[in-house]
Structure formats: C-alpha cells, structure tokens
Design an enzyme around this catalytic site. Structure first.
Site, mmCIF file in Angstrom:
data_model
loop_
_atom_site.group_PDB
_atom_site.id
_atom_site.type_symbol
_atom_site.label_atom_id
_atom_site.label_comp_id
_atom_site.label_asym_id
_atom_site.label_seq_id
_atom_site.Cartn_x
_atom_site.Cartn_y
_atom_site.Cartn_z
ATOM 1 C CG ASP A 52 -5.823 -9.978 3.294
ATOM 2 O OD1 ASP A 52 -4.404 -9.756 2.892
ATOM 3 O OD2 ASP A 52 -6.314 -9.940 4.001
ATOM 4 C CE LYS A 92 1.480 3.826 7.888
ATOM 5 N NZ LYS A 92 1.045 2.839 9.449
ATOM 6 C CD GLU A 93 2.047 -2.328 3.488
ATOM 7 O OE1 GLU A 93 1.862 -3.471 4.479
ATOM 8 O OE2 GLU A 93 1.892 -3.037 1.866
ATOM 9 C CG ASN A 143 -0.496 0.177 3.122
ATOM 10 O OD1 ASN A 143 0.924 0.126 3.056
ATOM 11 N ND2 ASN A 143 -0.597 -0.571 3.122
HETATM 12 N N1 LIG Z 1 -11.781 4.109 0.381
HETATM 13 C C1 LIG Z 1 -12.184 3.707 -0.643
HETATM 14 N N2 LIG Z 1 -13.366 3.618 -1.795
HETATM 15 C C2 LIG Z 1 -12.685 2.595 -2.821
HETATM 16 N N3 LIG Z 1 -11.485 1.715 -2.912
HETATM 17 C C3 LIG Z 1 -11.402 1.554 -1.662
HETATM 18 C C4 LIG Z 1 -11.314 2.425 -1.148
HETATM 19 N N4 LIG Z 1 -10.550 1.377 -0.163
HETATM 20 C C5 LIG Z 1 -9.791 0.525 -0.593
HETATM 21 N N5 LIG Z 1 -10.030 0.592 -1.478
HETATM 22 C C6 LIG Z 1 -9.573 0.007 -2.595
HETATM 23 O O1 LIG Z 1 -8.841 -1.692 -1.606
HETATM 24 C C7 LIG Z 1 -7.457 -1.287 -2.116
HETATM 25 C C8 LIG Z 1 -6.202 -1.500 -1.617
HETATM 26 O O2 LIG Z 1 -6.684 -0.869 -0.615
HETATM 27 P P1 LIG Z 1 -5.157 -0.060 0.470
HETATM 28 O O3 LIG Z 1 -5.089 0.501 -0.255
HETATM 29 O O4 LIG Z 1 -6.219 0.795 2.209
HETATM 30 O O5 LIG Z 1 -4.764 -1.540 1.062
HETATM 31 P P2 LIG Z 1 -3.815 -2.266 1.619
HETATM 32 O O6 LIG Z 1 -3.475 -0.883 3.214
HETATM 33 O O7 LIG Z 1 -3.512 -2.819 1.616
HETATM 34 O O8 LIG Z 1 -5.141 -2.669 2.860
HETATM 35 P P3 LIG Z 1 -5.353 -3.359 4.317
HETATM 36 O O9 LIG Z 1 -4.728 -3.666 4.993
HETATM 37 O O10 LIG Z 1 -6.324 -3.094 4.940
HETATM 38 O O11 LIG Z 1 -5.853 -4.628 3.373
HETATM 39 C C9 LIG Z 1 -7.103 -0.100 -3.249
HETATM 40 O O12 LIG Z 1 -6.348 -0.422 -4.373
HETATM 41 C C10 LIG Z 1 -9.293 0.612 -3.638
HETATM 42 O O13 LIG Z 1 -9.178 -0.594 -5.225
HETATM 43 MG MG LIG Z 2 -2.099 -4.388 3.148
#
Ligand SMILES: Nc1ncnc2c1ncn2[C@@H]1O[C@H](COP(=O)(O)OP(=O)(O)OP(=O)(O)O)[C@@H](O)[C@H]1O
Ligand SMILES: [Mg+2]
Length: 335
Positions: free
Chosen positions: A270, A202-203, A200
């Site tokens: 996931d 942040k990572e 993501n």
């Molecule tokens: N508020 C939102 N509205 C629409 N789509 C979203 C939203 N939040 C996340 N998504 C979808 O989910 C994807 C992954 O979200 P994110 O970047 O938050 O991943 P993450 O931090 O790895 O998630 P997690 O660790 O909670 O599983 C985004 O690229 C998008 O496609």
């Molecule tokens: Mg993740």
C-alpha cells in the site's frame, strides 16, 4: 534523487478501491474454555484502523496529499465508522457508496500473548450493483479533471469489475491522467490501458503462469505480463529483494531493497502504490518514482503494524548519505 517530497502536499489523488476496517484484539490466554477444548482469550486492548484501499488513503494523507476516495461499504455501523475515519483524514469521501444488503469488509485479528492466533473476516465478494457502479463513475468523472493521478487498489472484494475498470481507464485517458493499479486475481487483461500495475512476486508468478524461482524466471514472468496484458508498465515488488520495473522496449530496471531491521511487512504494498502515485503526480520519472516508493516501503516495514511514512522521514531517507571523514581526507590528499 530528484524529488521534492514537500510538493506532495499539493498533489490530488483519486483512490478507487476496496475499503476495509482492520481490527486488532490483543489479549492474554491462561485457560481452556469449559465449553469446548479451545483457548479463552481475555481481551486487554482493541484497536481498529483503515485497511485495504483505506491504507493507501492513510499513506497518501500522511504525506499531506488531497485525497478523493471511492469504494463501496454497507449501511451499518461499520460503514459509519469507516466514513468517520476518512473524515478524520479530511478525505473527500463523496465516492464512497453505501450499498443496501452489503457488508462493510472487516478483518479482525486476535493476538494472544504476542501470537496471532485467529483472523475473522466479515465480507462479501459479490460484484457491486449496476447502480453502485454508476454512482462511482459519476463521482470519478466529476473529480478526475482536478486530480493528478488515479490509484486503483484492488483487493478482490467485488468492486473492481472489468466494466468498472474499463470505464475508469477511459475517463483517465480522456483527461490525460496517469492511472496505476495494485492488481488482484489471475486475469490482468482487466487492467488493459493502465499506466502501471504493482503486483508482488507471487501475484506476478500466478498471473503469468510462470514459477518465479530466480532472476531469469522473474524476467520471463515480467515480459509475459507486459507483452500480453495491454499494460504499459509493470512494477514487481519482491519483498526484501526490492523491486523490478518493466517498461515496454526497455531493459528491466532493478531496485535493491533498503537493508534494515524488519518488524512488520504488512501494508508495504500500500505504501509502494501511494508513494509511487505521489511521485508521478509531482512529475517524477517512473524509475525515480519506483526508487522513492522502495525507500518509503523500507521505512514502513521497520515499524510495527500497518504504518505510514511522514514527509520528514522520507526527506531524511532521501538525503545523500554523508561520506565518512576518512574518505574525505583521502580525496583531499589526492587533490
Ligand atoms: N524485508 C524487507 N526489507 C526491506 N524492504 C522491504 C522488505 N519487505 C518489503 N520491503 C519493501 O516493500 C516493498 C513491497 O513489499 P512486498 O513485495 O512484500 O509487497 P506486498 O506483498 O504487496 O506487501 P503487502 O501485501 O504486505 O502490503 C518491496 O518492494 C520493498 O521495497
Ligand atoms: Mg500487495
């Protein structure tokens, strides 16, 4: 989009990752403990689900794929429960190794009066033993010829070591299989040789050592990772802002998130890696796979709790939007 979701049922996916149990306790609070100045939560409902790489497995199984699971658990009752749940999903859990003296990772969330008040983690992050590593590799080498794609779901619990990763990449390359990874930690050189990683925002910022505050710093971080880590492609997920696919020698490809009401974003990552893997297994391009994963994650964030998406929901979301009647009429007049 050129993808047949019904083909996912024919896909065979190996998931190597940190398996966990996600436990939820819901209750009411209406008094302070006489023993200490703390609230007393009266538990009304309990639930547990597969978490970590288990949630990737959940997402794959919900779309009908054949899953081979590999990871490490302990020898106690939590390990039994985890295996039982994989069994319900008809997953081949031959690669789930029970290591003596190891805890099965369990995260307990306590939700009182709709507030998440506490999380209790039971886990170890120590590296897996040499014996466990050998067992995992034996399973990997056995099933890899019959899988379409390998997914590595790293939650940093000591399973995905540099040695394991290098051996899994080698096995995947030997059989010409795509290998994608959801990474953890700061040193992405661990994932050298992987087809694509999905951090993501942040990572990605932490791994690149670049603070991502706008589009140009995102581009800088992406370019830095792709040029230094020996990884072929990078998909940075950006929550409500969608995702960006970086491929070497290509312009970054931006995908806007689906605008929808959000209930729970946990587990979206996931869903991304599971659907991405299935699309690639079904022969889609990286751009198409990322776009479909974005749509699937958009559906999942609209549900309460770590959730999955079904073939029916995904097929409906991929249908071309019907054009409003007035637009059709105007087109006709012009013709
Ligand atoms: N508020 C939102 N509205 C629409 N789509 C979203 C939203 N939040 C996340 N998504 C979808 O989910 C994807 C992954 O979200 P994110 O970047 O938050 O991943 P993450 O931090 O790895 O998630 P997690 O660790 O909670 O599983 C985004 O690229 C998008 O496609
Ligand atoms: Mg993740």
């Amino acid at each position: 989009m050129n993808i047949d979701v019904s083909k996912f049922k024919e896909c065979r996916v190996l998931v190597i990752g940190d398996l966990m149990i996600d436990e939820y306790l819901w209750g009411d609070v209406d008094r302070i403990s006489p023993e200490a100045p703390v609230q007393v939560v009266e538990v009304k409902k309990e639930e547990s689900t597969l978490g970590g790489s288990g949630n990737v497995v959940n997402n794959l199984a919900a779309l009908g794929a054949k899953v081979f699971a590999s990871g490490v658990i302990g020898t106690g009752k939590n390990g039994n429960m985890l295996l039982k749940r994989l069994g319900y999903l008809r997953v081949d859990a031959g690669g789930v190794i029970r290591e003596h003296g190891r805890l099965t990772t369990r995260k307990t969330r306590i939700i009182a009066a709709h507030q998440h008040v506490l999380r209790i983690d039971r886990e170890t992050r120590k590296e897996i033993s040499g014996e466990t590593l050998d067992k995992i590799m034996r399973f990997t080498e056995k099933v890899i010829p019959e899988t379409d794609v390998v997914i590595v779901s790293d939650y940093g619990k000591g399973l995905i070591t540099k040695t394991l990763m290098a051996r899994v990449v080698k096995a995947a390359k030997k059989h010409g299989k795509i290998i994608i990874a959801d990474p953890k930690g700061l040193d992405y050189s661990k994932y050298t040789g992987v087809t694509l990683i999905t951090p993501n925002r942040k990572e990605a910022a932490l791994a690149a050592g670049v603070e991502i505050t706008n589009n140009s710093s995102l581009m800088e971080a992406g370019a830095k990772i792709i040029n230094s880590a020996g990884i072929e492609r990078l998909l940075v997920t950006c929550g409500k802002d969608g995702m960006v696919l970086f491929e070497r020698d290509k312009k970054p490809y931006k995908i806007r998130a689906e605008a929808r009401q959000v209930f729970d974003v946990s587990g979206a990552g996931d869903t991304v890696i599971a659907v991405l893997g299935l699309c690639l297994a079904a022969g889609a391009s990286f751009r198409t796979a990322a776009s479909v994963a974005n749509i699937a994650a958009g559906i999942v964030v609209g549900k309460v709790g770590t959730a999955t998406v079904s073939e029916k929901e995904l097929t409906a979301a991929l249908m071309p939007r019907s054009t409003p009647l007035s637009v059709n009429l105007r087109k006709k007049v012009r013709n």
